[in-house]
Design an enzyme around this catalytic site. Structure first.
Site, mmCIF file in Angstrom:
data_model
loop_
_atom_site.group_PDB
_atom_site.id
_atom_site.type_symbol
_atom_site.label_atom_id
_atom_site.label_comp_id
_atom_site.label_asym_id
_atom_site.label_seq_id
_atom_site.Cartn_x
_atom_site.Cartn_y
_atom_site.Cartn_z
ATOM 1 N N ASP A 1 0.863 -1.195 0.000
ATOM 2 C CA ASP A 1 0.000 0.000 0.000
ATOM 3 C C ASP A 1 0.896 1.240 0.000
ATOM 4 O O ASP A 1 2.037 1.153 -0.452
ATOM 5 C CB ASP A 1 -0.973 -0.051 1.192
ATOM 6 C CG ASP A 1 -2.268 0.689 0.883
ATOM 7 O OD1 ASP A 1 -2.204 1.872 0.514
ATOM 8 O OD2 ASP A 1 -3.358 0.095 1.007
ATOM 9 N N HIS B 1 1.982 1.888 -3.246
ATOM 10 C CA HIS B 1 1.041 2.826 -3.873
ATOM 11 C C HIS B 1 1.566 4.253 -3.916
ATOM 12 O O HIS B 1 0.849 5.170 -4.244
ATOM 13 C CB HIS B 1 -0.314 2.781 -3.165
ATOM 14 C CG HIS B 1 -1.017 1.464 -3.332
ATOM 15 N ND1 HIS B 1 -2.278 1.221 -2.837
ATOM 16 C CD2 HIS B 1 -0.635 0.304 -3.927
ATOM 17 C CE1 HIS B 1 -2.636 -0.025 -3.131
ATOM 18 N NE2 HIS B 1 -1.657 -0.597 -3.786
#
Ligand SMILES: *[C@@H]1O[C@H](CO)[C@@H](O)[C@H](O)[C@H]1NC(C)=O
Ligand SMILES: *[C@@H]1O[C@H](CO)[C@@H](O)[C@H](O)[C@H]1NC(C)=O
Length: 390
Positions: free
Chosen positions: A215, A238
């Site tokens: 993430d 991310h």
């Protein structure tokens, strides 16, 4: 010029001084409090007892974790303490219990003023928790591996964090936090394993750190200001994100954020600001993104003010969060999608003062990339590839 013998003498005196200062500081070894380095026996009580001793000391104190593998159940190392110079030296590895951690945090420091966590490997053993989530079963909330909460003057240096259930590190309601030389690693497909999340905190720096997770590498939530992020490798993951902001209507502000000298490789996003498309009285002001290298990054530069999963409760998709004074300087490399620069700002609160300079982004290494602007105001200078849409 110093002669080499004078140098040697100076070094020698320095070492003696260092030794004396270490002797002067009380040191508490977790093994003396019953911790067992067998990777199985829960040593949380011993760790907490050593912490209590260091915390009770009326002079600088250290807690020492020797080499070896210590299983440590959920533990909160709480202050306020009697001294403001506690060092936690970790030579070994701390592993979480197998299965799930039944709390929001695995290891937590709370109400501490003056703390250094030096070295160490912490392994959150998130695999069981991720498998539960991936199977769509009803799972517990998942634990952040290391949380610094309601604390001041904290240094975390040389820590390795592996496989957290959810976030690896969280900095919450704290000020004066320095993270240096951390290595944060979880598989690229592990859910919500953000590297470092910073919220309601001020004067936070993260430097010389490698983050490879499933993430955000670093995310900044509401109430965050004066953050310095430098020399980071990010990916897989991310990207570096401000937001999501504005999920709830209470005021949200993020101010004075610097992100410089970051390499993103194969990340979903690069430099992102993300807000919910609904009313809010908050703002984002004073952000500098500079000297970033993008290697095959999904969305290298993105402002998205239309976040609204499931399109529920976002009247008009109009974000109340005002974004201003955001600069992008010397951002180069390759985008994995054609739109390398995307400013999708709020129709009621356009982005103001977006300042772009020397942007050199291609699509897939050699194709022309595009820029997209909606409700975006500002200026562009220097090399602009893709051509500016502002
Ligand atoms: C601080 O020191 C006092 C006196 O030595 C002791 O009674 C107290 O428990 C200590 N506080 C903490 C938080 O350990
Ligand atoms: C902005 O943040 C930096 C640290 O990143 C700090 O040194 C500087 O003083 C802050 N500026 C203001 C105006 O607070």
């Amino acid at each position: 010029m110093y002669s080499s013998s004078m140098m040697a003498r100076a070094v020698c005196l320095l070492l003696i001084a260092l030794r004396l200062s270490l002797l002067a500081a009380a040191s508490y070894n977790v093994v003396d409090y019953g911790a067992v380095a067998d990777g199985r026996t829960d040593s949380a009580k011993a760790f907490l007892a050593a912490w209590s001793a260091a915390c009770a000391a009326n002079k600088p104190a250290s807690m020492y974790v020797p080499a070896g593998r210590f299983m440590v159940g959920q533990a909160t190392f709480q202050g306020p303490c009697n001294n403001s110079a506690i060092r936690v030296f970790i030579a070994g590895t701390l592993v979480a219990p197998s299965g799930y951690t039944a709390a929001a945090n695995w290891l937590r420091f709370k109400y501490v003023n003056g703390l250094s966590v030096l070295g160490g490997i912490i392994d959150g053993r998130g695999q069981t928790f991720w498998a539960c989530k991936e199977a769509g079963r009803s799972c517990p909330q998942g634990a952040t591996s290391l949380a610094i909460a309601l604390s001041t003057n904290v240094v975390i240096r040389g820590l390795a964090s592996h496989n957290s259930e959810v976030f690896h590190l969280s900095i919450f309601a704290s000020s004066g936090v320095k993270i240096q030389g951390a290595k944060i690693i979880a598989p690229g497909d592990s859910p919500n394993t953000d590297g470092i999340h910073i919220q309601k905190s001020t004067d936070v720096s993260v430097v010389s750190t490698v983050i490879k997770t499933g993430d955000d590498c670093i995310s900044m939530g509401e109430g965050t200001s004066n953050v310095w992020i430098e020399k980071i490798h990010c990916g897989p993951g991310h990207g570096i994100s401000i937001g999501s902001l504005g999920a709830t209507p209470s005021e949200t502000r993020v101010q004075n954020i610097t992100v410089t000298a970051v390499t993103f490789s194969g990340t979903q996003n690069g430099l992102r600001i993300k807000t919910w498309g609904k009313p809010n009285g908050g703002f984002v002001e004073g952000v500098t993104f500079s000297h970033a290298v993008m290697q095959n990054v999904g969305y290298p530069i993105v402002v998205d003010q239309n976040y609204c999963p499931g399109n529920v409760d976002c009247p008009g998709q109009s974000s109340g969060i005002r974004i201003s004074k955001v600069s992008y300087m010397d951002i180069q490399g390759s985008s994995a999608t054609p739109v390398a620069v995307k400013f999708d700002c709020s129709p009621t609160n356009p982005c103001r003062g977006l300042d772009l300079r020397d942007i050199k982004l291609t699509y897939l290494g050699n194709k022309q990339a595009e820029a997209y602007c909606k409700n975006a105001q500002g200026s562009a200078a220097g090399t602009m590839n893709p051509p500016s849409c502002i």
